[in-house]
Every structure is written in C-alpha cells, then in structure tokens.
Design an enzyme around this catalytic site. Structure first.
Site, PDB file in Angstrom:
ATOM      1  N   ILE A   1       0.819  -1.215   0.000  1.00 17.62           N
ATOM      2  CA  ILE A   1       0.000   0.000   0.000  1.00 17.62           C
ATOM      3  C   ILE A   1       0.857   1.272   0.000  1.00 17.62           C
ATOM      4  CG2 ILE A   1      -1.960  -1.134   1.109  1.00 17.62           C
ATOM      5  CD1 ILE A   1      -1.037   0.135   3.755  1.00 17.62           C
ATOM      6  N   LYS A   2       2.129   1.144   0.387  1.00 20.01           N
ATOM      7  CA  LYS A   2       3.100   2.256   0.391  1.00 20.01           C
ATOM      8  C   LYS A   2       2.528   3.531   1.001  1.00 20.01           C
ATOM      9  CE  LYS A   2       5.837   0.553  -3.503  1.00 20.01           C
ATOM     10  NZ  LYS A   2       4.982  -0.568  -3.958  1.00 20.01           N
ATOM     11  N   ARG A   3       1.905   3.394   2.152  1.00 22.52           N
ATOM     12  CA  ARG A   3       1.365   4.558   2.848  1.00 22.52           C
ATOM     13  C   ARG A   3       2.478   5.282   3.602  1.00 22.52           C
ATOM     14  NH1 ARG A   3      -2.207   3.165  -0.282  1.00 22.52           N
ATOM     15  NH2 ARG A   3      -4.397   2.904   0.297  1.00 22.52           N
TER      16      ARG A   3
END
Length: 309
Positions: free
Chosen positions: A102-104
C-alpha cells in the site's frame, strides 16, 4: 497472544517453504476473455484467478507469502476493493503471510487512520509497505501495532527500491557522509531494537526493508550493514533482477523475493498450453497449474543461487 511478531513468522516460513513471494498484482488484462465470460464479471474473475493460484502455491509449499498490490484493486472501484479484501483473507486462510503493498506514509493523524484501516477491519493484513520520505514520525502509528496485544503487525519500509529513479532520492548524500537510504535503514534497525523488548525469541526486527534485486552494487553492503533486518526483494524476473543478486540479499536475516507477472502470466509462455490458448479453451485450472510450475521453478532457482554463494 503470539510470542512472535509477523515479520519473524514470515522469516520462519521463508526457511520452511522457500523465499518466494507471489505478487498478486492482478490485472484484468492477464485473464483470458473466455474465462471472464464464463465467470460473468471482471472483478469476480480476478478473485477466482487469485483463488486458483493461492490454493496451488499453498498446496505445493512453493512460496511463503503473497504480496497484494492495492492499486490494481482500487482501479476496479468498490467491487475491486471487495476483491482485495477477499484476496487477503484467502492468503491468510491458506496459511501464508499476507503483505499488503500500500506504500502509505503521511502525517501522524492520517497515518493513524491508515494503520487502523490496514491492520484491523475489512482490509486487515499481516504486513504492509510504507514510504518513509515524509519523515520518521510517519512510521510511529504503524509501529504501534507491532506489540503482541495488537497482533504483532509488521511493515516493509522503502529502502533501496528496484526502479531506476531510486537514484534521484534514495542515493542522495547527506552531510554526515551517509546516503539517504542509510538514514532510513538505520531507523528501521532502531525500531527493531526498540520492539525486541516484547519478543524474547526475536530473530529479526518487526520492520523490514524493501531492497531491490536490481541494485547489485549495493546488495552486499546493505545485507551486511542491516544483518538483523528481513528484506522484501522486488525486481526478480520481469524487472530484470537476477537470482544471484537476490541470493546475496537472502543472506543473514534473510528475505522474501517477489515475483508477480512471472507467476501470474506464466500461462502466456507455457508451451504445454499453446493449443488451448489458440482455441480459447484455457481454464483456471490450466492457469493455476502453469503458475505452480513457474513458482516451483523460481523457488528452486533462488535456492540454487543461495547455495552457490
């Protein structure tokens, strides 16, 4: 309450099943039209495609985890996010570790919301990916879920990625002589030591690092410097990363090597399926069988490279 966090469970499963991570970056374009028509909708076809592959790799013990890239599911709208949620459940039910790509990474309150969204509820997963480049305060809300009572959740933090543009930011030199990626790596290691107090048997940190198999010049350096950090290793296969580079990164605390299109689209290059492809009679079972063969080949390729070090 488990006395092992999810990153350690993944480390142990990678030793048991081999280091392959199957990337479920499933695009509708990967699925033959005859299968979509037989199932009735594109989103349901993606779910069944995922299900068939998950079931096979779990049965064959050819992989230790699946990495589900949320973007492909977001692109399909609300129904796509339902498929994303169901896919995560399928991975975990199969006894594999679910990594949500998700690379938040955002300011505190927003990161708190992201952490709750992906570590609890409909999108609950075992491990996520995080972009740390807004600052290390963005990591804190996620790391809070690493404690045993909140599930021992984990995260892979972007360190040395597999794309060419990583040189633009990750390799910028700091005033103290380190590169920016080392600043990130040092923080990941610090978090690992901080949370070791909760896990007496810890064999790697609660947070791991994303280190691409395309960056040969830095593989040995990073593996030696962050000996206790478990790696998520993208770039193997379709992106040009070699098993030899991946094997270097699998040393010490180890890692899991992701392959997405090489598994999901194995059927397209499978000589055994040529006649079925031409006659448009391919089945999900055919696709799963081809994915299984590709997974077992990749697993052995990585293990052979590791032995040759």
């Amino acid at each position: 309450m488990n006395n092992k966090h999810n990153m350690q469970l993944l480390q142990e499963l990678s030793e048991k099943n081999g280091p392959l991570c199957v990337g479920l970056d499933t695009s509708v374009s990967y699925i033959p039209q005859n299968i979509i028509k037989s199932i009735g909708s594109e989103t349901q076809a993606v779910l069944e495609y995922n299900r068939a592959i998950i079931d096979r790799i779990a049965a064959d013990k050819s992989a230790c985890c699946c990495k589900v890239q949320i973007a492909y599911y977001e692109a399909m709208g609300i129904e796509g996010l339902k498929v994303y949620s169901e896919t995560l459940k399928l991975v975990r039910k199969a006894g594999l570790i679910a990594i949500s790509d998700i690379k938040r990474g955002d300011i505190g309150a927003t990161s708190e919301a992201y952490a709750k969204a992906h570590f609890t509820g409909d999108f609950e997963t075992d491990i996520i990916t995080i972009n740390p480049y807004m600052g290390f305060d963005t990591l804190v809300p996620f790391s809070k879920y690493a404690v045993p009572e909140l599930g021992g959740k984990g995260a892979f933090v972007l360190l040395c990625t597999s794309n060419p543009g990583m040189l633009d930011i990750e390799h910028q030199e700091l005033k103290d002589g380190r590169h920016l990626l080392e600043c990130v790596g040092d923080e990941i290691a610090r978090i690992g030591k901080e949370y070791a107090q909760y896990y007496a048997e810890q064999t790697c940190g609660v947070f791991g690092a994303v280190v691409g198999a395309t960056q040969e010049n830095y593989a040995r350096f990073l593996r030696d410097k962050y000996a206790d950090t478990f790696f998520l290793i993208p770039g193997y296969g379709a992106q040009g990363g070699s098993a030899r580079i991946a094997a270097t990164l699998l040393d010490k605390a180890g890692g899991t090597v992701n392959s997405s299109r090489g598994i999901l689209c194995a059927w397209k290059k499978d000589a055994e399926l040529a006649s079925k492809i031409e006659s448009e009679s391919l089945t999900l079972q055919d696709i799963a069988d081809s994915a299984a063969r590709a997974s077992l080949f990749s697993k052995q390729d990585l293990l052979n490279a590791k032995k040759s070090l």
